[in-house]
Design a protein around this motif. Structure first.
Motif, PDB file in Angstrom:
ATOM      1  N   ILE A 172       0.852  -1.194   0.000  1.00 14.15           N
ATOM      2  CA  ILE A 172       0.000   0.000   0.000  1.00 14.15           C
ATOM      3  C   ILE A 172       0.886   1.242   0.000  1.00 14.15           C
ATOM      4  O   ILE A 172       1.807   1.357   0.808  1.00 14.15           O
ATOM      5  N   ILE A 173       0.600   2.151  -0.911  1.00 16.80           N
ATOM      6  CA  ILE A 173       1.245   3.465  -0.903  1.00 16.80           C
ATOM      7  C   ILE A 173       0.270   4.396  -0.184  1.00 16.80           C
ATOM      8  O   ILE A 173      -0.863   4.579  -0.627  1.00 16.80           O
ATOM      9  N   ALA A 174       0.698   4.948   0.940  1.00 13.29           N
ATOM     10  CA  ALA A 174      -0.197   5.730   1.798  1.00 13.29           C
ATOM     11  C   ALA A 174      -0.421   7.136   1.239  1.00 13.29           C
ATOM     12  O   ALA A 174       0.023   8.136   1.796  1.00 13.29           O
ATOM     13  N   THR A 175      -1.119   7.183   0.101  1.00 13.49           N
ATOM     14  CA  THR A 175      -1.440   8.467  -0.527  1.00 13.49           C
ATOM     15  C   THR A 175      -2.700   8.324  -1.361  1.00 13.49           C
ATOM     16  O   THR A 175      -3.072   7.216  -1.756  1.00 13.49           O
ATOM     17  N   LYS A 176      -3.344   9.461  -1.628  1.00  8.68           N
ATOM     18  CA  LYS A 176      -4.470   9.495  -2.561  1.00  8.68           C
ATOM     19  C   LYS A 176      -4.062  10.244  -3.829  1.00  8.68           C
ATOM     20  O   LYS A 176      -4.888  10.508  -4.693  1.00  8.68           O
ATOM     21  N   ASN A 177      -2.783  10.565  -3.936  1.00  6.32           N
ATOM     22  CA  ASN A 177      -2.254  11.291  -5.089  1.00  6.32           C
ATOM     23  C   ASN A 177      -1.900  10.295  -6.188  1.00  6.32           C
ATOM     24  O   ASN A 177      -0.945   9.536  -6.075  1.00  6.32           O
ATOM     25  N   GLN A 178      -2.681  10.317  -7.270  1.00  2.94           N
ATOM     26  CA  GLN A 178      -2.508   9.344  -8.349  1.00  2.94           C
ATOM     27  C   GLN A 178      -1.140   9.472  -9.020  1.00  2.94           C
ATOM     28  O   GLN A 178      -0.553   8.478  -9.455  1.00  2.94           O
ATOM     29  N   PHE A 191      17.359  25.794  -7.575  1.00  6.05           N
ATOM     30  CA  PHE A 191      17.194  27.213  -7.259  1.00  6.05           C
ATOM     31  C   PHE A 191      15.742  27.597  -7.507  1.00  6.05           C
ATOM     32  O   PHE A 191      15.045  26.950  -8.277  1.00  6.05           O
ATOM     33  N   ILE A 192      15.327  28.683  -6.874  1.00  8.08           N
ATOM     34  CA  ILE A 192      13.966  29.180  -7.091  1.00  8.08           C
ATOM     35  C   ILE A 192      13.981  30.216  -8.206  1.00  8.08           C
ATOM     36  O   ILE A 192      14.695  31.217  -8.137  1.00  8.08           O
ATOM     37  N   ALA A 193      13.185  29.956  -9.241  1.00 13.35           N
ATOM     38  CA  ALA A 193      13.082  30.873 -10.374  1.00 13.35           C
ATOM     39  C   ALA A 193      12.410  32.178  -9.935  1.00 13.35           C
ATOM     40  O   ALA A 193      11.806  32.249  -8.864  1.00 13.35           O
ATOM     41  N   HIS A 194      12.509  33.210 -10.764  1.00 13.72           N
ATOM     42  CA  HIS A 194      11.872  34.488 -10.456  1.00 13.72           C
ATOM     43  C   HIS A 194      10.394  34.506 -10.838  1.00 13.72           C
ATOM     44  O   HIS A 194       9.641  35.374 -10.396  1.00 13.72           O
ATOM     45  N   GLU A 195       9.995  33.529 -11.659  1.00 15.08           N
ATOM     46  CA  GLU A 195       8.586  33.411 -12.053  1.00 15.08           C
ATOM     47  C   GLU A 195       8.323  31.972 -12.483  1.00 15.08           C
ATOM     48  O   GLU A 195       9.252  31.245 -12.832  1.00 15.08           O
ATOM     49  N   PRO A 196       7.069  31.530 -12.445  1.00 13.37           N
ATOM     50  CA  PRO A 196       6.750  30.153 -12.859  1.00 13.37           C
ATOM     51  C   PRO A 196       7.044  29.937 -14.342  1.00 13.37           C
ATOM     52  O   PRO A 196       6.756  30.802 -15.170  1.00 13.37           O
ATOM     53  N   ILE A 197       7.654  28.780 -14.664  1.00 14.74           N
ATOM     54  CA  ILE A 197       7.947  28.418 -16.055  1.00 14.74           C
ATOM     55  C   ILE A 197       7.608  26.938 -16.244  1.00 14.74           C
ATOM     56  O   ILE A 197       8.045  26.107 -15.453  1.00 14.74           O
ATOM     57  N   GLY A 198       6.867  26.616 -17.297  1.00  9.81           N
ATOM     58  CA  GLY A 198       6.568  25.217 -17.608  1.00  9.81           C
ATOM     59  C   GLY A 198       5.147  24.824 -17.251  1.00  9.81           C
ATOM     60  O   GLY A 198       4.491  25.459 -16.421  1.00  9.81           O
ATOM     61  N   GLU A 199       4.701  23.757 -17.893  1.00 12.76           N
ATOM     62  CA  GLU A 199       3.300  23.324 -17.763  1.00 12.76           C
ATOM     63  C   GLU A 199       3.124  21.982 -17.061  1.00 12.76           C
ATOM     64  O   GLU A 199       2.008  21.588 -16.762  1.00 12.76           O
ATOM     65  N   ASN A 200       4.221  21.270 -16.821  1.00  8.71           N
ATOM     66  CA  ASN A 200       4.101  19.911 -16.273  1.00  8.71           C
ATOM     67  C   ASN A 200       4.233  19.896 -14.754  1.00  8.71           C
ATOM     68  O   ASN A 200       4.548  20.893 -14.133  1.00  8.71           O
ATOM     69  N   GLY A 201       4.015  18.703 -14.177  1.00 10.24           N
ATOM     70  CA  GLY A 201       4.218  18.519 -12.751  1.00 10.24           C
ATOM     71  C   GLY A 201       3.128  19.149 -11.905  1.00 10.24           C
ATOM     72  O   GLY A 201       2.037  19.454 -12.370  1.00 10.24           O
ATOM     73  N   PHE A 202       3.444  19.359 -10.629  1.00 13.37           N
ATOM     74  CA  PHE A 202       2.470  19.915  -9.691  1.00 13.37           C
ATOM     75  C   PHE A 202       3.240  20.597  -8.561  1.00 13.37           C
ATOM     76  O   PHE A 202       4.465  20.577  -8.528  1.00 13.37           O
ATOM     77  N   GLY A 203       2.519  21.211  -7.652  1.00 16.43           N
ATOM     78  CA  GLY A 203       3.161  21.851  -6.504  1.00 16.43           C
ATOM     79  C   GLY A 203       4.070  22.998  -6.925  1.00 16.43           C
ATOM     80  O   GLY A 203       3.690  23.866  -7.716  1.00 16.43           O
ATOM     81  N   TYR A 204       5.297  22.967  -6.427  1.00 17.71           N
ATOM     82  CA  TYR A 204       6.264  24.041  -6.690  1.00 17.71           C
ATOM     83  C   TYR A 204       7.086  23.811  -7.964  1.00 17.71           C
ATOM     84  O   TYR A 204       8.007  24.579  -8.245  1.00 17.71           O
ATOM     85  N   ASP A 205       6.764  22.778  -8.736  1.00 18.76           N
ATOM     86  CA  ASP A 205       7.564  22.437  -9.921  1.00 18.76           C
ATOM     87  C   ASP A 205       7.832  23.618 -10.863  1.00 18.76           C
ATOM     88  O   ASP A 205       8.948  23.753 -11.359  1.00 18.76           O
ATOM     89  N   PRO A 206       6.844  24.504 -11.117  1.00 23.74           N
ATOM     90  CA  PRO A 206       7.101  25.596 -12.061  1.00 23.74           C
ATOM     91  C   PRO A 206       8.124  26.638 -11.591  1.00 23.74           C
ATOM     92  O   PRO A 206       8.634  27.408 -12.402  1.00 23.74           O
TER      93      PRO A 206
END
Length: 197
Positions: A5-11, A143-158
């Protein structure tokens, strides 16, 4: 075939685990397969403590081998924040956009990219009923970018630029991300733990 069991509901997380564990002979399930699953309060002060709490509670409730993770973003300039509060950094409703906005606001005065160093961290807890829980930690530097870039992933990925790739996580394909992410690095370590047990 052994069940785990993976203890998450995140598909998305479930698919990452499945791609690595299925070839090892595991049938991967998640909390989505257990609609009446218990809700585990994350009262730990570290990623490892929270992962252990979740893994042990689910393993005990269903008498099954369980893997739980706790992960987040740690920014050096902010003293390691948002850390264990990553998902709810801007409020209790887990809003990715608001979380990113808060981070970018807090770093607004920090211009140089090298002063915006950060890492994603992932702690995995592997719990087998009646045995001691084992943990591993994986990280991904950037590093943290100065603005969000990209369309994939979730959370802080951009807003997270992967150090060695000079792209944000959100600019990577799923396959690219699964090779270098904090969760992928933790999973590689976990495979050794599972093989030994």
């Amino acid at each position: 075939m052994r069940e785990i069991i993976i203890a998450t509901k995140n598909q998305g997380k479930v698919k990452e685990f499945e791609s690595l564990l299925k070839p090892m002979g595991f049938r991967v399930q998640s909390l989505l397969d257990y609609p009446l699953s218990i809700d585990v309060e994350e009262t730990g002060t570290t990623f490892e403590e929270n992962a252990i709490l979740k893994a042990e509670a689910i393993a005990k409730a269903y008498n099954r081998v369980t893997i739980a993770d706790d992960s987040g973003l740690m920014i050096d300039h902010l003293g390691g924040k948002p850390g264990i509060y990553s998902a709810r950094y801007a409020g209790l409703d887990k809003n990715d956009e608001a979380n990113m906005e808060k981070v970018l606001e807090e770093l607004a005065a920090v211009e140089a990219l090298e002063d915006r160093s950060a890492r994603f961290a992932c702690a995995l807890a592997y719990s087998r009923p009646g045995q001691m829980t084992k943990t591993v930690v994986g990280t991904c530097e950037g590093f943290i970018a100065h603005e969000p870039i990209g369309e994939n992933g979730f959370g802080y990925d951009p807003i997270f630029i992967v150090r060695d790739l000079h792209k944000t996580m959100a600019q990577l394909s799923k396959e690219e991300k699964n090779k270098i992410s904090h969760r992928a690095n933790a999973l590689k370590k976990l495979i050794d733990v599972i093989t030994e047990s």
